[in-house]
Design an enzyme around this catalytic site. Structure first.
Site, PDB file in Angstrom:
ATOM      1  N   CYS A 253      38.160  44.673  40.351  1.00  0.00           N
ATOM      2  CA  CYS A 253      38.250  44.247  39.014  1.00  0.00           C
ATOM      3  C   CYS A 253      37.003  43.273  38.604  1.00  0.00           C
ATOM      4  CB  CYS A 253      39.354  43.609  38.421  1.00  0.00           C
ATOM      5  SG  CYS A 253      40.756  44.397  39.191  1.00  0.00           S
ATOM      6  N   PRO A 256      32.395  41.414  34.229  1.00  0.00           N
ATOM      7  CA  PRO A 256      30.936  41.527  34.177  1.00  0.00           C
ATOM      8  C   PRO A 256      30.415  41.369  35.276  1.00  0.00           C
ATOM      9  CG  PRO A 256      31.631  39.687  33.089  1.00  0.00           C
ATOM     10  CD  PRO A 256      32.860  40.054  33.515  1.00  0.00           C
ATOM     11  N   GLY A 257      30.757  41.020  36.600  1.00  0.00           N
ATOM     12  CA  GLY A 257      29.950  40.639  37.764  1.00  0.00           C
ATOM     13  C   GLY A 257      29.836  39.119  37.993  1.00  0.00           C
ATOM     14  N   GLY A 258      30.153  38.204  37.165  1.00  0.00           N
ATOM     15  CA  GLY A 258      29.966  36.754  37.784  1.00  0.00           C
ATOM     16  C   GLY A 258      30.316  36.488  38.897  1.00  0.00           C
ATOM     17  N   LYS A 259      31.532  36.820  39.242  1.00  0.00           N
ATOM     18  CA  LYS A 259      32.104  36.295  40.742  1.00  0.00           C
ATOM     19  C   LYS A 259      31.407  37.181  41.603  1.00  0.00           C
ATOM     20  CE  LYS A 259      36.435  35.215  38.428  1.00  0.00           C
ATOM     21  NZ  LYS A 259      36.019  35.781  37.251  1.00  0.00           N
ATOM     22  N   ASP A 301      39.667  52.803  40.599  1.00  0.00           N
ATOM     23  CA  ASP A 301      40.981  52.225  40.087  1.00  0.00           C
ATOM     24  C   ASP A 301      41.486  51.372  41.254  1.00  0.00           C
ATOM     25  OD1 ASP A 301      43.663  51.353  39.748  1.00  0.00           O
ATOM     26  OD2 ASP A 301      44.455  53.403  39.049  1.00  0.00           O
ATOM     27  N   ASP A 320      40.430  39.467  40.726  1.00  0.00           N
ATOM     28  CA  ASP A 320      40.503  38.713  39.359  1.00  0.00           C
ATOM     29  C   ASP A 320      41.276  39.664  38.537  1.00  0.00           C
ATOM     30  OD1 ASP A 320      40.093  37.584  37.217  1.00  0.00           O
ATOM     31  OD2 ASP A 320      37.877  37.606  37.143  1.00  0.00           O
ATOM     32  N   CYS A 373      43.342  34.451  34.779  1.00  0.00           N
ATOM     33  CA  CYS A 373      42.976  33.352  33.600  1.00  0.00           C
ATOM     34  C   CYS A 373      44.175  33.096  32.571  1.00  0.00           C
ATOM     35  CB  CYS A 373      41.561  33.578  33.039  1.00  0.00           C
ATOM     36  SG  CYS A 373      41.346  35.321  32.122  1.00  0.00           S
TER      37      CYS A 373
END
Length: 431
Positions: A253, A256-259, A301, A320, A373
């Site tokens: 998941c 947008p790719g931050g982690k 998936d 996430d 979150c």
């Protein structure tokens, strides 16, 4: 010339009454404004309009003889914005009322101008009585949906008022320095020399804090990929992974790719970034390219790894999980307008499905970090706790953080604690 308040009213009606996201509304309407100051005002009006809609929308039923939501949704939204300007933005009363009335005419609703003026004037006359009625209920005092206010009171009885109050406070801007491109000391010095107030975070190794939002593309080092925007609560995930060079890592998941980018900045790992939505996966590619990083990007998936997994176990898995986003309402105020109580059970089932599907992909001795979150136990320690009962080869690793509190399983940071977003963490190890 486009009237910014009129444009904001049309956009806010889309957000509050038609389910449009704040991001999509801004992307659609902001290009219509040539001046950057007007675009900034539009963003402020939409953010505070969405944040405080559930406080001021109900009071209009007392101020109007006939509701306008269905017949004149943009005018109804304009009235909410008029109250936001008076009570939240604290604009001078005459200017706020006059500008709102003028926006009615700009919306080609001249016959409604007198009504808008009368409603706002009545609010001013009856303000104290009306505010007292709104403050009497937690959902209108804090502008949260009634179901969420009730759920927070159930899950966090001693902290629920503080949580909802924190949701309505502007968060700081947090950056994550890209240690592969520069150092935090160097970037802080450059920000300060350019006139920005910037400080290294007290205990997050890569965090930099600016007190207010700004156009990050204008900050020194952005184009060179020296930093990314990421709240400190999200930066914690990489610390919990305890990476070592050479490991195989899965970020499920991932958009947008931050982690994913943070994991790659920390260690030389072979990272697979998995994302279900091909459109959102484009943002992962953009972030990787700007920061000078590379990963194996897979569209698939997380709950069906047979379609994309190559059979080689991962040493670390980060989930996430899709969730209610009730921990990030201060950054995404429109979520409170769109999330429904009925969503929670569906999300919890999806979270459990992803855990069940990805656990077999973890190598013995490997570590899985599950985060959301969300503020709701039904998505957090309840999901993980029930799942652990079915896994004889899984154990939860105990840990503490400088802020937050232990949950039945894992750790919960509440919104505003340490000036962070709300986030839940569980660290699971395979025997």
């Amino acid at each position: 010339m486009t009237d910014t308040r009129a444009l904001a009213a049309q956009a806010l009606a889309d957000i509050a009454l038609r389910g449009t996201s704040l991001r999509d509304a801004m992307e659609r309407h902001a290009p219509k404004l040539a001046d950057s100051r007007d675009r900034a005002l539009l963003m402020a009006l939409l953010s505070d309009g969405a944040r405080w809609w559930l406080r001021f929308d109900p009071v209009l039923d007392r101020l109007l003889e006939k509701p306008l939501r269905q017949k004149e949704p943009a005018v109804h939204a304009l009235l909410v914005l008029g109250l936001v300007q008076l009570e939240i933005l604290k604009l001078p009363e005459y200017a706020a009322v006059a500008a709102t009335v003028q926006a009615t005419r700009a919306m080609q609703r001249p016959r409604m101008a007198g009504l808008v003026n009368a409603v706002l004037r009545r609010w001013q006359r009856e303000r104290e009585t009306l505010l007292a009625a709104l403050d009497a209920k937690p959902q209108t005092r804090h502008a949260h949906p009634a179901w969420l206010a009730k759920a927070l009171a159930h899950d966090w009885p001693e902290q629920s008022d503080a949580v909802m109050a924190a949701d309505n406070v502007e968060p700081p801007l947090m950056l994550r320095v890209n240690q592969r491109r520069t150092t935090r000391v160097s970037l802080v010095d450059r920000l300060r020399s350019d006139g920005y107030t910037a400080d290294a975070h007290d205990w997050l190794a890569d965090g930099i804090v600016l007190p207010h939002s700004t156009d990050v593309t204008r900050l020194p080092g952005f184009a060179a990929g020296e930093f990314a925007v990421q709240d400190g609560a999200a930066q914690i995930a990489t610390d919990l992974a305890e990476l070592r060079d050479g490991q195989r890592v899965l970020d499920a998941c991932a958009a947008p790719g931050g982690k994913a980018c943070h994991l790659l900045e920390r260690a030389d790992v072979a990272l697979t970034a998995l994302e279900f939505d091909a459109r959102r996966a484009q943002r992962i590619t953009q972030n990787l390219e700007r920061l000078g990083l590379s990963a194996n990007l897979v569209i698939g998936d997380a709950g069906q790894p047979s379609d994309w997994w190559d059979g080689t176990p991962f040493d670390r898995i980060l989930i996430d999980a899709p969730c209610s986003a009730t921990g990030v309402l201060r950054r995404r105020p429109d979520v409170r307008l769109h999330r429904r109580e009925s969503d929670i059970a569906t999300l919890a089932a999806l979270q459990r499905r992803i855990l069940d599907a990805l656990w077999p992909l973890l190598a013995p001795g490997g570590r899985l970090i599950y985060i959301t979150c969300s503020m709701l136990r039904a998505e957090n320690d309840v999901v993980v706790g029930e799942w652990l009962k079915t896994q004889v080869d899984a154990r939860a690793i105990a840990f503490t953080l400088p802020v937050g509190q232990s949950a039945a399983v894992g750790w919960q940071v509440l919104p505003g604690e340490g000036d962070l977003d709300g986030m839940y963490y569980a660290v699971l190890e395979k025997a």
